[in-house]
Write a protein that holds these residues in place. Structure first.
Motif: not given
Length: 594
Positions: A32-50, A70-76
């Motif tokens: 569910e939670y991952v190390g920084d190496y694996f945060k590809e979805r955050a890298f490609i979208t800007g959304f940092t939620g888990s 929902f609220i966090q993702a809409a902002a990011q």
């Protein structure tokens, strides 16, 4: 920046002949939670939620996430061109529905098969082949454009002593081998990080807040191979593992060894938890026994030593959080306090506790409208002052040698309106109703979720998250298979057994106004047994006062008031002996009966 990354990714997609590319939030271990190496979805979208999945087409990009974000993702996502898909909302297709609707004959869906469960990959492949389309699971296209990608983590590993674990590594392995024999398996592939840490009584720090070790495990008929970075293991740990038949191997050799299993082998592996890449490299002569990991349920049923240790951890944690509440209430208005400075102060109180190792997740300290964002976490950009009015919320937790804690309290930072008090009382009633539930053995969290949601549903109100999740022992703060939720989630709807620890955290969130959540950890235990069967109940582990200034006793039932009073008295009895005299006197007033 995100638009540029998407453009580069689309160039890679075109090179590989990929029509749609899927990016998950997972690592190679379905975490569910991952190390920084694996945060590809955050890298490609800007959304940092888990939690979330991105799908990129040649012209568009989409991000699915759940109600917590929902609220966090809409902002990011604003200004990124990535469109938010609110999971579970009317008219919003699932990721699979969307992919199947967009894929046509001759098209290819691409993804990194190491980050997708085998069951999911097989389902995609089967459905797309029926349409004349195909899957290419060998592609890490985001990795190809991520130039400054962090390195794989390799934090120091330590052994968890039996006085904390309650059971030796050898005994756990013996029980595992018995389960393998019962399933007719000679081999077992385990890739879930917290299961491996639990089985081997090891802990590390390869995922922020989750003391796990980046590793794979292959149990053979004779011996066990642990695939990890050997440099992270002290000599004593290497020798202790070797004494119990566990040999360290390089992390990167796991898939090669799976591909080299001898013909006629029978491999036990849970297709919901091993990767599609693992399934895809299995030799044709190896039979797969698809069963739930034999480590999954035993890990969730805490043994008596673990339960007693957890009680001790929660007293330490209760003292820290109670002292924080006292500090907050007596400091507001005298000096500036922001969300981040409050979080730091709470961490200072926790650090005073013996055996404290660190936070169990990023602290969620929020004021006013920020608290309406369920999993908001303050940052330098979003940090705001806590003012002397309305609600402030703190959802935080700690890791101790004696276990993992997770607690939420909503505070009155100043005067409250009737609406705020009414809503707080509704959430409190929901929380108390679940806390006081008695039920027959055989119930799951689905059956009990209504006990919590009832007061809110009576007023056509709700919260867009589960009522409770299992919690690990000095492991992941979110752990299956026990939970409280009315929607059935495969693998997270277990019968509630004695020793299972689950959160009790109903809430209410009014976008743009405020949020309320109250959370305790509760442990399931056996209650009376009679001609109707074995009844079960819950004991509280968390002991921190509720917010008396926000309670409307006249809106509570007699049973709810009795539960409230009994709990608050127990808070005083357990916590006051560890407080300075002034703070103990304040706690006596805070916990008085209503």
């Amino acid at each position: 920046m995100i638009k540029e990354r998407l453009s580069r990714l689309r160039e890679k997609m075109a090179e590989k002949g990929v029509g749609l590319y899927m990016v998950t939030s997972s690592d190679f271990h379905n975490s569910e939670y991952v190390g920084d190496y694996f945060k590809e979805r955050a890298f490609i979208t800007g959304f940092t939620g888990s939690a979330g999945t991105a799908v990129i087409t040649p012209e568009e990009a989409f991000l699915w996430t759940d109600g917590r974000y929902f609220i966090q993702a809409a902002a990011q996502l604003e200004g990124t061109s990535v469109q938010l898909m609110k999971m579970g909302q009317e008219g919003v297709p699932t990721v699979e529905e969307f992919i199947f609707s967009r894929m046509e004959s001759g098209m290819t869906l691409g993804f990194d098969g190491r980050t997708v469960p085998a069951a999911t990959g097989l389902r995609y492949r089967e459905k797309l082949e029926a349409k004349g389309a195909k899957v290419d699971a060998s592609l890490d296209l985001v990795g190809e454009i991520w130039e400054d990608r962090p390195a794989l983590p390799a934090e120091p590993v330590f052994l968890l002593e039996e006085k904390y674990a309650g059971q030796s590594r050898a005994d756990k392995i013996a029980n595992l081998r018995a389960a393998m024999a019962q399933a007719g398996a000679g081999y077992f592939a385990l890739t879930v990080l917290d299961d491996i840490a639990w089985l081997l009584n090891i802990r590390g720090g390869d995922v922020a807040y989750n003391p796990v070790v980046l590793s794979y495990l292959l149990v053979r008929p004779h011996g066990i191979d642990l695939y990890a970075n050997a440099d992270a293991f002290p000599e004593a740990a290497v020798q202790a593992l070797k004494d119990d038949g566990v040999v360290l191997r390089p992390y990167g050799e796991f898939y090669d060894d799976i591909a080299s299993l001898p013909d006629g082998s029978r491999l036990l592996a849970d297709r919901e938890r091993v990767s599609f890449a693992l399934y895809s490299c299995l030799p044709a002569g190896v039979a797969l026994i698809d069963k739930e990991n034999p480590t999954y349920l035993p890990k969730a049923i805490k043994n008596p030593t673990e339960v007693e240790n957890e009680k001790a951890a929660h007293i330490k944690d209760g003292v820290a959080v109670t002292r924080f509440i006292y500090w907050l209430k007596h400091t507001l208005g005298k000096e500036p306090i922001t969300e981040m400075s409050a979080a730091r102060k709470l961490e200072e109180f926790r650090q005073m506790g013996e055996g404290y190792l660190g936070q169990s997740f990023a602290p969620i300290v929020s004021y006013g409208p920020h608290a309406a964002m369920c999993h908001y976490s303050p940052s330098d950009e979003s940090d705001v002052p806590i003012e002397q009015s309305g609600f402030a919320l703190a959802d935080t937790g700690g890791q101790y040698y004696e276990g993992t804690t997770d607690i939420t309290r909503t505070f009155a930072a100043g005067p409250l309106t009737y609406e705020q008090k009414h809503h707080y009382t509704l959430v409190l009633r929901s929380h108390l109703n679940l806390m006081g539930a008695r039920f027959l053995h055989g119930c799951t969290g689905t059956a009990l979720d209504y006990a919590a949601r009832g007061p809110l549903w009576d007023e056509a109100l709700d919260y867009n998250h589960g009522t409770g999740h299992g919690v690990g022992y000095l492991l992941n703060v979110h752990e299956g298979p026990n939970s409280f939720r009315y929607r059935i989630v495969p693998g997270n709807n277990a019968v509630l057994e004695e020793g299972m620890i689950t959160s009790n955290e109903p809430g209410l969130y009014l976008e743009g106004k405020y949020g309320i959540r109250i959370e305790n950890m509760i442990v399931c235990r056996k209650d009376v047994k009679n001609e109707y069967g074995q009844f079960m109940a819950f004991d509280n582990l968390t002991f921190v006062p509720y917010e008396p200034e926000a309670v409307l006793p006249e809106e509570m039932t007699a049973k709810e008031r009795a539960l409230y009073n009994a709990y608050m008295e127990e808070v005083y009895e357990k916590i006051s002996p560890y407080l300075p005299e002034e703070e103990a006197a304040w706690l006596r007033e805070e916990t008085k009966a209503i």
